[in-house]
Motif scaffolding. Sequence first.
Motif, PDB file in Angstrom:
ATOM      1  N   UNK A 254      -6.988  -4.317 -11.595  1.00 27.37           N
ATOM      2  CA  UNK A 254      -5.602  -4.605 -11.990  1.00 27.37           C
ATOM      3  C   UNK A 254      -4.595  -3.904 -11.085  1.00 27.37           C
ATOM      4  N   UNK A 255      -4.782  -2.613 -10.839  1.00 26.62           N
ATOM      5  CA  UNK A 255      -3.818  -1.874 -10.028  1.00 26.62           C
ATOM      6  C   UNK A 255      -3.726  -2.399  -8.610  1.00 26.62           C
ATOM      7  N   UNK A 256      -4.879  -2.643  -7.985  1.00 24.91           N
ATOM      8  CA  UNK A 256      -4.879  -3.186  -6.628  1.00 24.91           C
ATOM      9  C   UNK A 256      -4.266  -4.560  -6.564  1.00 24.91           C
ATOM     10  N   UNK A 257      -4.492  -5.372  -7.608  1.00 22.24           N
ATOM     11  CA  UNK A 257      -3.911  -6.717  -7.653  1.00 22.24           C
ATOM     12  C   UNK A 257      -2.403  -6.651  -7.834  1.00 22.24           C
ATOM     13  N   UNK A 258      -1.932  -5.711  -8.658  1.00 28.98           N
ATOM     14  CA  UNK A 258      -0.486  -5.548  -8.849  1.00 28.98           C
ATOM     15  C   UNK A 258       0.184  -5.137  -7.545  1.00 28.98           C
ATOM     16  N   UNK A 259      -0.438  -4.196  -6.828  1.00 31.54           N
ATOM     17  CA  UNK A 259       0.134  -3.748  -5.559  1.00 31.54           C
ATOM     18  C   UNK A 259       0.198  -4.896  -4.556  1.00 31.54           C
ATOM     19  N   UNK A 260      -0.888  -5.660  -4.424  1.00 27.47           N
ATOM     20  CA  UNK A 260      -0.898  -6.792  -3.492  1.00 27.47           C
ATOM     21  C   UNK A 260       0.193  -7.794  -3.840  1.00 27.47           C
ATOM     22  N   UNK A 261       0.444  -7.973  -5.122  1.00 27.25           N
ATOM     23  CA  UNK A 261       1.466  -8.928  -5.566  1.00 27.25           C
ATOM     24  C   UNK A 261       2.875  -8.441  -5.233  1.00 27.25           C
ATOM     25  N   UNK A 262       3.117  -7.156  -5.421  1.00 27.46           N
ATOM     26  CA  UNK A 262       4.434  -6.603  -5.070  1.00 27.46           C
ATOM     27  C   UNK A 262       4.667  -6.718  -3.565  1.00 27.46           C
ATOM     28  N   UNK A 263       3.653  -6.385  -2.780  1.00 27.87           N
ATOM     29  CA  UNK A 263       3.787  -6.480  -1.318  1.00 27.87           C
ATOM     30  C   UNK A 263       4.143  -7.909  -0.916  1.00 27.87           C
ATOM     31  N   UNK A 264       3.443  -8.887  -1.467  1.00 27.93           N
ATOM     32  CA  UNK A 264       3.717 -10.285  -1.131  1.00 27.93           C
ATOM     33  C   UNK A 264       5.123 -10.698  -1.541  1.00 27.93           C
ATOM     34  N   UNK A 265       5.577 -10.230  -2.704  1.00 31.34           N
ATOM     35  CA  UNK A 265       6.922 -10.575  -3.171  1.00 31.34           C
ATOM     36  C   UNK A 265       7.996 -10.009  -2.252  1.00 31.34           C
ATOM     37  N   UNK A 266       7.817  -8.755  -1.838  1.00 28.29           N
ATOM     38  CA  UNK A 266       8.811  -8.145  -0.947  1.00 28.29           C
ATOM     39  C   UNK A 266       8.805  -8.823   0.418  1.00 28.29           C
ATOM     40  N   UNK A 267       7.621  -9.177   0.913  1.00 28.74           N
ATOM     41  CA  UNK A 267       7.551  -9.876   2.194  1.00 28.74           C
ATOM     42  C   UNK A 267       8.192 -11.260   2.106  1.00 28.74           C
ATOM     43  N   UNK A 268       8.146 -11.863   0.926  1.00 31.46           N
ATOM     44  CA  UNK A 268       8.748 -13.184   0.729  1.00 31.46           C
ATOM     45  C   UNK A 268      10.256 -13.113   0.503  1.00 31.46           C
ATOM     46  N   UNK A 269      10.799 -11.913   0.401  1.00 31.30           N
ATOM     47  CA  UNK A 269      12.236 -11.766   0.215  1.00 31.30           C
ATOM     48  C   UNK A 269      12.707 -11.889  -1.209  1.00 31.30           C
ATOM     49  N   UNK A 270      11.782 -11.778  -2.172  1.00 32.15           N
ATOM     50  CA  UNK A 270      12.157 -11.891  -3.588  1.00 32.15           C
ATOM     51  C   UNK A 270      13.091 -10.753  -3.994  1.00 32.15           C
ATOM     52  N   UNK A 271      12.870  -9.569  -3.430  1.00 33.83           N
ATOM     53  CA  UNK A 271      13.670  -8.396  -3.786  1.00 33.83           C
ATOM     54  C   UNK A 271      13.645  -7.410  -2.633  1.00 33.83           C
ATOM     55  N   UNK A 272      14.530  -6.411  -2.701  1.00 42.57           N
ATOM     56  CA  UNK A 272      14.552  -5.351  -1.698  1.00 42.57           C
ATOM     57  C   UNK A 272      13.642  -4.189  -2.086  1.00 42.57           C
ATOM     58  N   UNK A 273      13.507  -3.948  -3.393  1.00 42.53           N
ATOM     59  CA  UNK A 273      12.687  -2.849  -3.907  1.00 42.53           C
ATOM     60  C   UNK A 273      11.812  -3.398  -5.027  1.00 42.53           C
ATOM     61  N   UNK A 274      10.543  -3.002  -5.021  1.00 38.99           N
ATOM     62  CA  UNK A 274       9.621  -3.434  -6.063  1.00 38.99           C
ATOM     63  C   UNK A 274       8.787  -2.273  -6.572  1.00 38.99           C
ATOM     64  N   UNK A 275       8.204  -2.450  -7.748  1.00 36.40           N
ATOM     65  CA  UNK A 275       7.318  -1.427  -8.296  1.00 36.40           C
ATOM     66  C   UNK A 275       6.002  -2.064  -8.737  1.00 36.40           C
ATOM     67  N   UNK A 276       4.938  -1.291  -8.604  1.00 35.11           N
ATOM     68  CA  UNK A 276       3.633  -1.610  -9.169  1.00 35.11           C
ATOM     69  C   UNK A 276       3.303  -0.496 -10.145  1.00 35.11           C
TER      70      UNK A 276
END
Length: 382
Positions: A80-102
């Motif tokens: 779960x933790x590794x999947x959450x981190x990968x998802x935040x990284x992808x979201x930030x790279x896609x420009x969804x937000x400037x700051x994200x948390x896992x």
Amino acid sequence: MEEIAIIGIGLQPFGRNDGMSGQAQGAAALRAALKDAGVGWEQVGVAYGGSQDGGNADALSNHLGLTGIPFVNVANGCATGGSALASVVASLQAGVADIGVAVGFDKHPRGAFNPKPADWGLEDWYGETGLMLTTQFFALKTQRYLHEHGIPEEALVHVAQRAFRNGALTPHAWRRRELSFEEIAESMPVNLPLRKYMFCNPAEGGAALVLCRASEARRYTDRPVIVRAAAMRTRHHGSFEVFSPGLAAKQAPAPTVTASKAAYEMAGVGPEDIDVIQLQDTDSGSEIIHLAENGFCEHGEQARLLREGATDIGGRLPVNTDGGCLANGEPVGASGLRQVIEICFQLRQQAGARQVPGTPRLGYTHVYGAPGVSAVTILEAR
């Protein structure tokens, strides 16, 4: 693709935190990570998090503030933790937000996990044989692996001995007493060849990360940790995984193998470049298997590496420097992020008595969860 950096880390120590709910532990970890980054909750634009038994992660907004943030619940077992981190990284790279948390947290009852076959697409017979009890499944898998590769059972003891030795050096570890070879080797049999001190405990705790684009990271910290790779993969037909109802005539590579290869390719590095390693060690046998599946040795070499101290803090392949799951326990939602936090401590040169020698530049984390999910990250000090 733009690089992403970790700018804040927060940990609610694992163990038993009586009187504190799982969500409260997740909120404590998240507040600590935000403080470490110097960021307010209202600045966070996207969040991913998970918990198995502690409640919905998105409900942490009740603790931090109802800001309308897109907050996605993640449920991938121990991954779960590794999947959450990968998802935040992808979201930030896609420009969804400037700051994200896992974020991840959990509060498990005492005793072994008790999953139901139907929840995993299995019929009742699988549970009636006892294989839903993960201690039994992993003991059978370990027994088979040791036999196939000529690995003596003493290697299982060496894994646990090093884990508790490292845990004794870690202020936030749950199990902080070093154990002798004899104490581990002669401890109560659970599912042979695995004994009492060769298993981690279901636990409680929380872990959180704050991330942003690497180009902006030094606005928040002078010690950013770059996420060079964050890969998550599921099983292929024929891989031998927890909750597998049978063995295929021809075995396929484990999801750990495919996730690790993807991560190395993303980062442009190989296992020989990694300075400090975190591997899933829900039991001693799993760490032995994962050493090879992640490319750090050949199958069958593990006993020699462990005997010679190669995986010790001062060795050439320092593994689970904080004691891993064996010394910290496993709150499922938080465990993968604890690994990342330990690598951040190491790359920031903040690990104290357990700091690996020299100046580690690249760190590696690996989690593995039911029914065959693996997530790998490669992190860089810059």
